[in-house]
Design a protein around this motif. Structure first.
Motif, PDB file in Angstrom:
ATOM      1  N   ILE A 180       0.915  -1.189  -0.055  1.00 55.59           N
ATOM      2  CA  ILE A 180      -0.081   0.052   0.051  1.00 55.59           C
ATOM      3  C   ILE A 180       0.839   1.349  -0.023  1.00 55.59           C
ATOM      4  CG2 ILE A 180      -2.016  -1.073   1.219  1.00 55.59           C
ATOM      5  CD1 ILE A 180      -1.150  -0.131   3.767  1.00 55.59           C
ATOM      6  N   GLY A 181       0.288   2.264  -0.656  1.00 56.21           N
ATOM      7  CA  GLY A 181       1.055   3.570  -0.601  1.00 56.21           C
ATOM      8  C   GLY A 181       0.346   4.834  -1.052  1.00 56.21           C
ATOM      9  N   GLY A 182       0.446   5.741  -0.808  1.00 58.71           N
ATOM     10  CA  GLY A 182      -0.032   7.069  -1.120  1.00 58.71           C
ATOM     11  C   GLY A 182       0.804   8.301  -1.244  1.00 58.71           C
ATOM     12  N   GLN A 183       0.145   9.524  -1.321  1.00 57.89           N
ATOM     13  CA  GLN A 183       0.908  10.797  -1.465  1.00 57.89           C
ATOM     14  C   GLN A 183       0.548  11.647  -0.261  1.00 57.89           C
ATOM     15  OE1 GLN A 183       0.649  13.644  -4.805  1.00 57.89           O
ATOM     16  NE2 GLN A 183       2.680  12.738  -5.037  1.00 57.89           N
ATOM     17  N   LEU A 184       1.502  12.228   0.285  1.00 58.82           N
ATOM     18  CA  LEU A 184       0.948  13.217   1.558  1.00 58.82           C
ATOM     19  C   LEU A 184       0.701  14.535   0.944  1.00 58.82           C
ATOM     20  CD1 LEU A 184       3.453  12.503   4.343  1.00 58.82           C
ATOM     21  CD2 LEU A 184       1.385  11.562   3.931  1.00 58.82           C
ATOM     22  N   HIS A 185       0.056  15.440   1.522  1.00 55.54           N
ATOM     23  CA  HIS A 185      -0.199  16.726   1.051  1.00 55.54           C
ATOM     24  C   HIS A 185       0.974  17.475   0.614  1.00 55.54           C
ATOM     25  CE1 HIS A 185       1.568  18.831   4.482  1.00 55.54           C
ATOM     26  NE2 HIS A 185       1.230  17.796   5.144  1.00 55.54           N
ATOM     27  N   ASN A 186       2.143  17.202   0.921  1.00 60.28           N
ATOM     28  CA  ASN A 186       3.126  17.771   0.452  1.00 60.28           C
ATOM     29  C   ASN A 186       3.830  17.356  -0.741  1.00 60.28           C
ATOM     30  OD1 ASN A 186       4.651  15.651   1.689  1.00 60.28           O
ATOM     31  ND2 ASN A 186       5.008  16.382   3.470  1.00 60.28           N
ATOM     32  N   GLY A 187       3.164  16.259  -1.362  1.00 60.45           N
ATOM     33  CA  GLY A 187       3.710  15.507  -2.445  1.00 60.45           C
ATOM     34  C   GLY A 187       4.709  14.307  -2.411  1.00 60.45           C
ATOM     35  N   TYR A 188       5.145  14.089  -1.102  1.00 58.57           N
ATOM     36  CA  TYR A 188       6.050  13.040  -0.882  1.00 58.57           C
ATOM     37  C   TYR A 188       5.249  11.613  -0.566  1.00 58.57           C
ATOM     38  CZ  TYR A 188       9.854  15.935  -1.867  1.00 58.57           C
ATOM     39  OH  TYR A 188      10.940  16.717  -2.332  1.00 58.57           O
ATOM     40  N   CYS A 189       5.793  10.653  -0.982  1.00 57.11           N
ATOM     41  CA  CYS A 189       5.157   9.413  -0.899  1.00 57.11           C
ATOM     42  C   CYS A 189       5.518   8.248  -0.018  1.00 57.11           C
ATOM     43  CB  CYS A 189       5.519   8.908  -2.500  1.00 57.11           C
ATOM     44  SG  CYS A 189       4.665   9.860  -3.849  1.00 57.11           S
ATOM     45  N   SER A 190       4.400   7.367   0.158  1.00 59.29           N
ATOM     46  CA  SER A 190       4.769   6.381   1.185  1.00 59.29           C
ATOM     47  C   SER A 190       4.613   4.814   0.114  1.00 59.29           C
ATOM     48  CB  SER A 190       3.738   6.322   2.079  1.00 59.29           C
ATOM     49  OG  SER A 190       2.264   5.898   1.657  1.00 59.29           O
ATOM     50  N   ASP A 191       5.334   3.927   0.715  1.00 58.62           N
ATOM     51  CA  ASP A 191       4.895   2.422  -0.026  1.00 58.62           C
ATOM     52  C   ASP A 191       5.544   1.504   1.205  1.00 58.62           C
ATOM     53  OD1 ASP A 191       4.954   0.372  -1.552  1.00 58.62           O
ATOM     54  OD2 ASP A 191       6.548   1.377  -3.221  1.00 58.62           O
ATOM     55  N   SER A 192       4.685   0.562   1.472  1.00 55.97           N
ATOM     56  CA  SER A 192       5.200  -0.423   2.429  1.00 55.97           C
ATOM     57  C   SER A 192       4.517  -1.966   2.039  1.00 55.97           C
ATOM     58  CB  SER A 192       5.038  -0.116   3.570  1.00 55.97           C
ATOM     59  OG  SER A 192       5.698  -1.167   4.542  1.00 55.97           O
ATOM     60  N   THR A 193       5.208  -2.847   1.995  1.00 57.07           N
ATOM     61  CA  THR A 193       4.542  -4.134   1.942  1.00 57.07           C
ATOM     62  C   THR A 193       4.751  -4.979   3.241  1.00 57.07           C
ATOM     63  OG1 THR A 193       4.978  -4.182  -0.313  1.00 57.07           O
ATOM     64  CG2 THR A 193       4.262  -6.036   0.272  1.00 57.07           C
ATOM     65  N   ARG A 194       3.712  -5.684   3.603  1.00 54.88           N
ATOM     66  CA  ARG A 194       3.699  -6.728   4.738  1.00 54.88           C
ATOM     67  C   ARG A 194       2.857  -7.757   4.153  1.00 54.88           C
ATOM     68  NH1 ARG A 194       7.388  -3.937   5.787  1.00 54.88           N
ATOM     69  NH2 ARG A 194       8.043  -3.113   7.980  1.00 54.88           N
ATOM     70  N   THR A 195       3.401  -9.074   4.746  1.00 53.28           N
ATOM     71  CA  THR A 195       2.689 -10.258   4.539  1.00 53.28           C
ATOM     72  C   THR A 195       1.787 -11.015   5.602  1.00 53.28           C
ATOM     73  OG1 THR A 195       3.938 -10.861   2.524  1.00 53.28           O
ATOM     74  CG2 THR A 195       2.829 -12.620   3.434  1.00 53.28           C
ATOM     75  N   TYR A 196       0.662 -11.193   5.620  1.00 53.53           N
ATOM     76  CA  TYR A 196      -0.021 -11.829   6.570  1.00 53.53           C
ATOM     77  C   TYR A 196      -0.731 -13.045   6.086  1.00 53.53           C
ATOM     78  CZ  TYR A 196      -0.340  -6.728   7.421  1.00 53.53           C
ATOM     79  OH  TYR A 196       0.033  -5.466   7.663  1.00 53.53           O
TER      80      TYR A 196
ATOM     81  N   ARG B  83       0.311 -20.953  -6.144  1.00 58.57           N
ATOM     82  CA  ARG B  83       0.008 -21.422  -4.797  1.00 58.57           C
ATOM     83  C   ARG B  83      -0.171 -19.982  -4.039  1.00 58.57           C
ATOM     84  NH1 ARG B  83       4.852 -25.199  -4.183  1.00 58.57           N
ATOM     85  NH2 ARG B  83       3.877 -25.568  -2.235  1.00 58.57           N
ATOM     86  N   HIS B  84       1.031 -19.254  -3.808  1.00 62.58           N
ATOM     87  CA  HIS B  84       0.988 -18.115  -3.029  1.00 62.58           C
ATOM     88  C   HIS B  84       2.403 -17.396  -3.125  1.00 62.58           C
ATOM     89  CE1 HIS B  84       3.021 -21.347  -0.917  1.00 62.58           C
ATOM     90  NE2 HIS B  84       1.862 -22.022  -0.323  1.00 62.58           N
ATOM     91  N   GLY B  85       2.449 -16.201  -2.554  1.00 62.52           N
ATOM     92  CA  GLY B  85       3.619 -15.499  -2.460  1.00 62.52           C
ATOM     93  C   GLY B  85       3.900 -14.731  -1.511  1.00 62.52           C
ATOM     94  N   ALA B  86       5.054 -13.997  -1.224  1.00 60.51           N
ATOM     95  CA  ALA B  86       5.231 -13.062  -0.091  1.00 60.51           C
ATOM     96  C   ALA B  86       6.310 -12.152  -0.427  1.00 60.51           C
ATOM     97  CB  ALA B  86       5.892 -13.865   1.125  1.00 60.51           C
ATOM     98  N   ARG B  87       6.199 -10.855   0.219  1.00 57.16           N
ATOM     99  CA  ARG B  87       6.931  -9.655  -0.127  1.00 57.16           C
ATOM    100  C   ARG B  87       7.269  -9.119   1.207  1.00 57.16           C
ATOM    101  NH1 ARG B  87       5.043  -8.222  -4.208  1.00 57.16           N
ATOM    102  NH2 ARG B  87       3.621  -6.298  -3.823  1.00 57.16           N
TER     103      ARG B  87
END
Length: 369
Positions: free
Chosen positions: A228-244, A340-344
């Motif tokens: 998941i990820g998005g952009q803050l009001h200031n234009g800078y971005c997030s991005d992070s993956t977890r596996t459950y 089958r499945h995957g992970a990151r």
């Protein structure tokens, strides 16, 4: 942190100096990340031309449709002391740019410029070679200032807060789309102005790195990749993956997830000034290959991040770019067993004088919900 901190007026002079050093006569920056980086102006991408013209020598100016002039003058670009050239519906703004520049041999076009605009610039300046402005701006954009690092740290904390909520969204019997909607809303509630992507990849969908969401029902005992990820009001971005995993994971999955965790740690620990981008990729890839999963790691280890989710530097074999303090990028190895499945596991890191600082800090252990 203000727009003056993140989009300092000094960037225009730096871009102009880099343009001259690269042997270009001008940069032509239309709406998109390059324009925002240099000027702070998040202009609307319209069929009417908005273009910041940065000549190698002389005064920069901004071509703006007259109806967009108030927005341009109210933006951070107003601090640059630019000449805003408003054009009317019957004018030819491309011709105006060509006329004001005069004779040019080589110009840099914004990397995200529409083909419609690039072709019209070619017609207006038939003798000018066109290259990507990114070949000039990459040197500036890769090296994050302390204020930019602070913005990325804020983005990392915001997306971490969303990952902490994911376990209560994931339940057997819910669809990926239903879970994705909850995550989408949580990303906005966490302070993002936009949601750039939501990947909820359950079971066999986890083996497709860029799967988004579907109407597939999540089953008990299935791993779920959430990127998941998005952009803050200031234009800078997030991005992070977890596996459950919804319930106890399959034995083979648990085995290679531990390999993946060690690979991600190895790559993060390899980060320091003076090493190459490809050596960080190799640190992750070696662990995965030695465990027998090399053919199942099918993408690069990471990408730069800033005002775009994907920008330079890229953490991939063949990239001999040397790490410097201020480089910000993802470290995200993955293992994918088709059908089958995957992970990151993905964190954003910034290279410091002493090594690598992780900007994402939720657990990297497999989360069982």
């Amino acid at each position: 942190m203000t727009s003056e901190d993140l989009y300092p007026v000094s960037r225009l002079a730096a871009a102009q100096e880099a343009t001259a050093k690269a042997g270009l006569d001008a940069l032509l920056l239309t709406p998109g990340p390059d324009l925002r980086y240099v000027s702070g102006y998040e202009a609307l991408p319209l069929e009417r031309l908005t273009c910041l013209v940065v000549p190698a020598h002389g005064e920069s100016f901004m071509m703006v449709p007259r109806l967009e002039l108030p927005a341009a003058q109210a933006s951070p670009a107003a601090r640059l002391g630019l000449d805003f050239v408003a054009w009317d519906e019957t004018d030819d703004p491309y011709g105006v740019v060509a006329s004001r520049l005069g004779s040019v041999a080589k110009v840099g076009l914004a990397d995200r410029m529409w083909a419609m605009a690039s072709l019209r610039f070619r017609a207006a300046m038939p003798g000018a070679e066109q290259v990507l402005a990114g070949s000039v701006l990459r040197e500036l954009r890769m090296r994050k200032s302390p204020d930019e690092v602070a913005a990325l740290r804020e983005a990392g904390e915001a997306i971490d807060s969303v990952h902490r909520q994911v376990p209560r969204f994931l339940k057997a019997g819910r669809t990926e789309r239903e879970v994705g909607k909850d995550i989408h809303d949580a990303i906005l509630a966490a302070g993002h102005s936009t949601v750039d992507f939501v990947i909820v990849a359950s079971g066999p969908n986890g083996a497709s790195p860029h799967h988004e969401v579907s109407d597939r029902v999540i089953q008990a005992g299935e791993p779920v990749v959430v990127d998941i990820g998005g952009q803050l009001h200031n234009g800078y971005c997030s991005d992070s993956t977890r596996t459950y995993c919804v319930g106890e994971p399959p034995a083979d999955f648990a085995a290679y997830y531990e390999v993946l965790r060690r690979a991600q740690d190895a790559a993060c620990e390899a980060v320091r000034p003076g090493v190459t981008c490809e050596s960080i990729d190799a640190a992750a890839r070696t662990v995965i290959a030695e465990a027998g999963y090399g053919e199942h790691f099918i993408h690069r280890t990471g990408h730069g991040i800033g005002i775009e989710t994907h920008e330079e530097p890229y953490i991939v074999a063949g990239n001999t770019e040397v790490m410097e303090p201020g480089f910000a990028f993802s470290v995200e190895p993955g293992i994918y067993l088709q059908g089958r499945h995957g992970a990151r596991i993905e964190d954003i890191l910034v290279c410091t004088q002493d090594g690598g600082e992780r900007l994402n800090n939720t657990t990297r252990e497999l989360v069982i919900v």
